[in-house]
Design an enzyme around this catalytic site. Structure first.
Site, short mmCIF file in Angstrom:
data_model
loop_
_atom_site.label_atom_id
_atom_site.label_comp_id
_atom_site.label_asym_id
_atom_site.label_seq_id
_atom_site.Cartn_x
_atom_site.Cartn_y
_atom_site.Cartn_z
N CYS A 95 0.84 -1.21 0.00
CA CYS A 95 0.00 0.00 0.00
C CYS A 95 0.87 1.26 0.00
O CYS A 95 1.50 1.58 1.01
CB CYS A 95 -0.93 -0.03 1.21
SG CYS A 95 -1.85 1.50 1.49
N CYS A 98 -0.17 4.00 2.53
CA CYS A 98 0.18 3.59 3.89
C CYS A 98 1.60 4.04 4.24
O CYS A 98 1.89 4.46 5.36
CB CYS A 98 0.09 2.07 4.05
SG CYS A 98 -1.56 1.38 3.80
#
Length: 325
Positions: A95, A98
């Site tokens: 991700c 993230c």
């Protein structure tokens, strides 16, 4: 003044015991995991555990930033949330957003000095946690306080917004207090100086009771009983001064924060806890700037009077976080 009465903290109170029994029966929807224990058990474990420390190595148990798995979720999130608010950072290696948000949250947690904990959860390695927390997308951030989800957002946000999120979370829960350091301390319940204050309460002399508690705090500012008792007595005095007309005056002036706080004092002093909290949450929701902060501070002060374990306080803290963020 109604059904609420100042009491020495720590002494058995049948009403409080009944509330605690009701509270222990359910986590009120924190997460849907079979391993989740009763709230009362989590609170007891949290009392026995050492407080979080910014000095602990990142990722280690008890640190300001900790990696959490399904096996440690109970201890590092649910139990810990009875000491300080815990912010869950749900992420995955693949991700990209993230990797933008996580370092920001980690830096803020270390800056917090143990006033809140960042619990990092790899959703790929812990799918049951992701399912139980109803994660729809990542990064997902969820705040837990006393076993309950109180605030959340999804997606990467700028550092300024992340800082605002955790600042409002801490303000609405602990006010920034860091637990610990009082093991073995005197609970103050047998202090003979309290007898004069309680005698004044029994006779209905709130002014004398306030003076007695204030005198104790003047010589011992950290007294474990007198501070809470003084706040309770001051509430009753404010409720007396506000009088039953406070509600009508507040309803006639919805933008007058002082009138709203007086009405909330009257409601709480006469036992309408939910009504007092709801009124001030509504003020926070519709105001801004200094007015909003005054209403928030007054509401947090009322939380201190009722007590953090009371389920009505837990619910109102969630509502306050929603109104603030």
């Amino acid at each position: 003044m109604g059904s609420m009465q100042p009491t020495r903290p720590g002494r058995p109170d049948p009403r409080a015991q009944a509330q605690q029994a009701q509270l222990a029966a359910s986590l009120a929807g924190a997460v849907d995991l079979a391993a989740v224990k009763a709230r009362s058990e989590a609170a007891a474990r949290a009392q026995a555990a050492p407080p979080p420390s910014a000095a602990a190595p990142t990722g280690a148990p008890g640190a300001a930033v900790v990696d959490v798995t399904e096996a440690t979720f109970q201890t590092e999130v649910l139990d810990r949330s009875f000491q300080v608010p815990v912010v869950l950072d749900l992420w995955a290696e693949w991700c990209g957003p993230c990797k933008q948000l996580s370092p920001v949250l980690e830096r803020l947690a270390v800056e917090g000095g143990g006033s809140w904990v960042l619990a990092k959860v790899d959703v790929d390695a812990n799918p049951a946690l992701a399912q139980g927390l109803r994660v729809q997308g990542i990064p997902a951030v969820k705040a837990v306080w006393q076993g309950q989800l109180v605030a959340e957002f999804t997606g990467a946000i700028p550092e300024e917004q992340a800082r605002q999120f955790v600042t409002e979370l801490v303000r609405a829960t602990t006010g920034g207090a860091v637990p610990g350091g009082d093991e073995g301390a005197d609970d103050g319940l047998d202090d003979p100086r309290l007898d004069a204050a309680e005698a004044a309460l029994e006779s209905g002399d709130l002014e004398a009771a306030e003076a007695a508690y204030a005198a104790i705090l003047e010589t011992e500012p950290d007294h474990p009983v007198a501070g809470l008792a003084l706040r309770q007595v001051q509430l009753f005095r404010r409720a007396d001064a506000a009088g039953p007309d406070a509600l009508a005056r507040a309803d006639a002036a919805p933008d007058d924060v002082e009138a709203q706080t007086r009405a909330a004092d009257f409601l709480l002093g006469t036992g309408d806890v939910e009504g007092a909290f709801t009124r001030l949450v509504d003020v926070v929701r519709r105001t801004a700037g200094e007015d909003r902060d005054r209403a928030r501070q007054h509401l947090v002060g009322l939380f201190d009077v009722v007590g953090p374990e009371d389920p009505r306080v837990v619910a109102a803290r969630r509502q306050l976080m929603a109104a603030l963020y």
